[in-house]
Design an enzyme around this catalytic site. Structure first.
Site: not given
Length: 970
Positions: A938-939
């Site tokens: 997600c990051v």
């Protein structure tokens, strides 16, 4: 004074009223005297007017005699022209002037054109001549009158004698004549001529060209002129039949605006506009009721400010269109025979051994027929291809004319729109049309075959010849799209020869572009051209080009011009026209930069560039991501910032603040679910590329809403620059660009059907032996249905003559019709986020890269230069130094696995890793060397333990990325 009579003294009674005079008699006497005075005044006024009229008549007679004397002394000068206009309807004077102008030639007619009053005088003189011809087309002066009119309204003649402003002069004269009844006058003259003299008339050949001359220049409202021609001249079948003997068939396509049921380029309805529509002014919006009334005026004065309006309209209520003009059966049969397959093949066979001039004339004829019968274009070109002549004609066009053609010569004709005469241009256009049509039913195996093979016949042009041809076409197209500041391609009508085929430069550009795009599509799938073959970078400054394109897009955006057509864009925004029509002429990397700049400009206009802009917050259950996303985001503004809060399996909100990574995780999971083929909305071809399921249940309203939602999701990904590892089938991506798919795309969808159609195309026997008709069979829920490809298709057998049409329709059905509603719903959602104009800068393969990243090898130096570090790590930490050394030693597949492990996508961003958001990051994960690396996709974060040796680091990293182990949501 005339009519005065004896004067009487006024009687005054000083003695008062007589005793025997009543009040009533006094009143009657006063009334009688008043009426007597009124009558006397009228007599005096009438006498004055009669005297004035008589003096005027006498003065006019003297003045006319004087003007006649001056005229005869200055017949070919502007003084004589002024006298002619002032004398008006003097048939003897008009005849003397027109005969003199014909004898002395066009140079004398335009000799005074540089004087300010010449245009005002000559257009009134032209009107007087026209009215004289309409009144008596058999008179001796009619022929010289018509010759003078034809010289004055011919753009070529005017340009030759007055320079570049000649076309504007011609348009001005035509506009004046049209306001004053050009087409009704012509109709009257043609009617009288055909009744009196028929085909032997000397006036008729001069009258007919005037009916279409308005379309050789740019006028205010060409639709209005077409309607006027249709209503005044073409509404009579007998009149059409007569004028056909004197009419240049190549100009028919300029008469009527649309295609009628019979396929001829004809009006779908005839409508006479209000008078000011001819002047380019907006039509009145009065809502008064009643019937329209009109009255005509004749005036010899040229002062239009004081001339009464031609028509007084009291109602603009829409009236039903008058019926289409009909042709008799004999004429229709003759016209239809022109485009019959047998007729065209006979002409090709007869002229096979004729001189080159005869063959060129035949090719010009076929090209003209395409323009006249746009609905028959496919049949016309198909007749040549199917008849076995297509290969030889294409070779002949190439080797006989096109190979010698020069883009510079053709563009020079465009730069000086007078009398273009490049003899190679018709051949270029015909070859572009014919070869483009041949490609529709030519598979890639045939295209790249250099000789006859069991799979198909050889491509009529070798790849080496196509390299030369495409460069010629590209130079022509680029020159016409870029254009000149003082020339508009849409306003330059004539392209070659007044007796040959006529197309606007815009039509030339369109034909060339279609062929270019079709050949480039083959080159995109299997490269045969040299590097940089398609680029025009050496002809323009890329930086200035990009800046101009961004400015043009901002102008369109500020004017809310999202719905503007591709052709309109090419006219009002030349750089965008190049990007939308021949995008491959600009480097792909540059176009991606332009695309991102368009999005950035849109973000700024929306005010979303503020990091504190409010978010649209939603909650999503971990085990219902697709359904919750559909329910909560289906109508949301996805261009805005979205805040995601996950609900775990226990119904509790997960801790954390969405700084962008949580949304990316949601988005990645959502795409994984909605594109799962087990859900039934998508199918995969043999290359694992996705396309909408053609099954009947896929077009149910609920499922179409899902397609629309998925389109919005893909649009959001492209808007945010998030790479989505979802491959789409090329024929489906073509729908995003508004393109049709043909036989060459069918191989990836249904190889068995593709091979069958190729077999049919090259079958040497009688296709009727195969018992095929124009239908296809489909199966839904175990029930087989027969679908007609064309009306009454089940009763139309496939023959040698129509088999290419059958192949085309089958391919179109499987690739387009079956998924039409699904594709439209998807694209509707996509278009809410991404302007369709932006997508037209790419082809199908490039669109796939825009969605999922480039297929180029990963640039490890670029990745390392754009990596952020956390914890104890920095670029010089021993573990980090060892990490990059190990990664550089990986194979390309292993590097892709690593990138997928960290970012969820195996492809790098198109513009490099500086465009990856959030940036690729590595964080210290402790000193336990038994642990595997983990990631937070997600990051885009890799959590790497502090391994002390490269051997251990390599083993642990390969184990993690190969097994997809260690995914961490923390």
């Amino acid at each position: 004074m005339f009519f005065t009579g004896p004067q009487e003294r006024k009687r005054i009674n000083l003695g008062g009223a007589s005793s025997n005079t009543s009040l009533a008699s006094l009143t009657d006497q006063a009334k009688a005297r008043r009426e007597e005075r009124i009558l006397l005044k009228k007599r005096n006024d009438s006498a004055t007017r009669i005297q004035a009229w008589w003096r005027g008549v006498a003065a006019a007679k003297r003045t006319r005699a004087q003007m006649r004397q001056v005229f005869e002394q200055n017949v070919d000068r502007i003084t004589g022209l002024r006298c002619l206009v002032l004398m008006g309807r003097d048939e003897e004077v008009l005849g003397q002037w027109s005969q003199t102008m014909v004898q002395r030639g066009e140079a004398s007619l335009f000799a005074a054109a540089n004087q300010p009053s010449w245009l005002v005088l000559v257009r009134q003189a032209c009107f007087l001549l026209l009215r004289s011809v309409a009144a008596s087309p058999q008179a001796p002066n009619a022929v010289p009158h018509l010759k003078v009119i034809n010289m004055l309204v011919a753009a070529d003649t005017a340009t030759r004698n007055t320079g570049p402003q000649g076309r504007e002069t011609t348009a001005n004269i035509l506009l004046h004549l049209s306001r004053r009844g050009l087409y009704p006058f012509l109709a009257q003259a043609i009617r009288f001529t055909t009744i009196a003299d028929g085909k032997s008339s000397t006036s008729l050949p001069l009258l007919v060209p005037l009916a279409t001359v308005a379309f050789s220049v740019s006028l205010a409202d060409s639709e209005a002129y077409r309607n006027s021609v249709s209503a005044s001249i073409l509404s009579s079948p007998s009149r059409c039949y007569r004028i056909g003997y004197h009419y240049d068939a190549s100009r028919i396509s300029h008469l009527l605006p649309s295609t009628g049921a019979d396929g001829l380029h004809g009006a779908s309805h005839l409508h006479i506009p209000p008078p000011n529509a001819l002047d380019g002014a907006p039509a009145p919006t009065a809502a008064a009721t009643g019937t329209a009334q009109s009255r005509s005026y004749d005036s010899d004065s040229d002062d239009e400010a004081h001339r009464p309006v031609v028509s007084v309209v009291t109602s603009f209520t829409a009236a039903p269109p008058p019926p289409l003009p009909t042709l008799d059966a004999r004429t229709q049969k003759r016209l239809q025979s022109l485009v019959a397959t047998s007729h065209l093949n006979d002409l090709l066979r007869i002229t096979q051994k004729q001189p080159d001039a005869a063959r060129r004339a035949l090719f010009d004829l076929i090209l003209a027929l395409e323009g006249i019968w746009p609905a028959k274009r496919t049949d016309i070109l198909g007749a040549i291809v199917v008849g076995g002549s297509g290969t030889s004609v294409i070779k002949e066009l190439w080797r006989g004319s096109v190979r010698r053609a020069s883009a510079t010569s053709i563009l020079q004709e465009y730069a000086r729109p007078a009398s273009p005469s490049d003899p190679n241009l018709p051949a270029v256009l015909f070859l572009a049309d014919l070869y483009n049509h041949a490609l529709l039913t030519m598979g890639d195996d045939e295209f790249f075959a250099q000789q006859t093979t069991p799979q198909g016949s050889r491509n009529p042009m070798s790849t080496d010849e196509l390299i030369v041809l495409t460069r010629l076409l590209l130079d022509i197209a680029f020159g016409l799209y870029q254009g000149r500041q003082d020339v508009d391609a849409s306003e330059t009508t004539e392209t070659f020869g007044p007796k040959s085929v006529r197309f606007t430069w815009e039509e030339v550009r369109e034909k060339v572009t279609k062929c270019l795009v079709a050949i480039h599509a083959r080159d995109s799938r299997r490269r045969f051209t040299p590097d940089d073959h398609w680029l025009v970078s050496n002809q323009i400054d890329i930086k200035s080009f990009v800046e101009a394109a961004l400015f043009e897009e901002q102008q369109l955006s500020s004017n809310n011009s999202r719905a503007v057509t591709t052709r309109q864009i090419a006219r009002i925004a030349p750089r965008l026209g190049i990007l939308h029509n021949i995008p491959f002429s600009i480097p792909f990397h540059t176009r991606v930069q332009v695309f991102r700049s368009f999005i950035l400009n849109d973000i700024v206009l929306r005010g979303e560039d503020n990091r504190y802009a409010p978010r649209f917050a939603i909650t999503v259950r971990r085990d219902h991501i697709a359904q919750d996303g559909f329910d909560r985001l289906r109508e949301a503004d996805l261009k805005g910032r979205i805040g995601i809060t996950f609900i775990d399996q226990f119904g509790e909100e997960e801790a954390g603040i969405d700084g962008g990574g949580v949304f990316k995780e949601f988005f990645t999971s959502l795409c994984r679910e909605v594109f799962d083929t087990d859900r039934g909305l998508w199918l995969a071809n043999t290359n694992n590329e996705l396309y909408p399921n053609p099954h009947a249940y896929a077009v149910e309203p609920h499922n179409l809403n899902w397609y629309r939602f998925i389109g919005r999701i893909i649009g959001k990904a492209m808007y945010e620059g998030i790479l989505v590892d979802v491959p789409f089938a090329g024929f489906f991506l073509a729908k995003w660009l508004g393109k049709q798919s043909y036989l060459d795309d069918l191989q990836s969808l249904d190889p068995e059907l593709y091979n069958g159609l190729v077999f049919l195309k090259n079958y040497t026997g009688n296709p009727e032996d195969l018992a095929l008709n124009f239908t296809v069979a489909t199966e839904d829920f175990g029930v087989t249905k027969t679908i007609n490809l064309i009306p009454n298709g089940s009763n139309i057998p496939v023959t040698k003559e129509n088999r290419l049409q059958y192949i085309y329709y089958v391919s179109h059905y499987r690739l387009s019709r079956q998924i039409k509603q699904q594709s439209e719903a998807f694209f509707e959602g996509l278009s809410e986020i991404i302007d369709p104009k932006w997508l037209k800068m790419f082809n199908q393969q490039e669109l796939q890269q825009l969605i999922g990243g480039t297929d180029q090898p990963i640039d490890i130096d670029d990745l390392a230069g754009n990596t952020q570090y956390g914890g104890l790590y920095d670029a010089n930490h021993p573990t980090i130094v060892s990490f990059w050394r190990v990664v550089r030693s990986f194979t390309q597949k292993e590097q892709e696995k690593l990138l997928r492990f960290v970012t969820s996508c195996a492809r790098p961003p198109l513009l490099g890793f500086k465009e990856l958001h959030p940036h690729f990051a590595i964080r210290d994960a402790g000193a336990d060397e038994l642990r595997l690396p983990t990631s937070s996709t997600c990051v885009n974060l890799l959590k790497l333990p502090r391994y002390t040796t490269e051997k251990v680091l390599r083993a642990k990293l390969l184990q993690a990325i190969s097994a997809n182990a260690g995914f961490d949501l923390s």
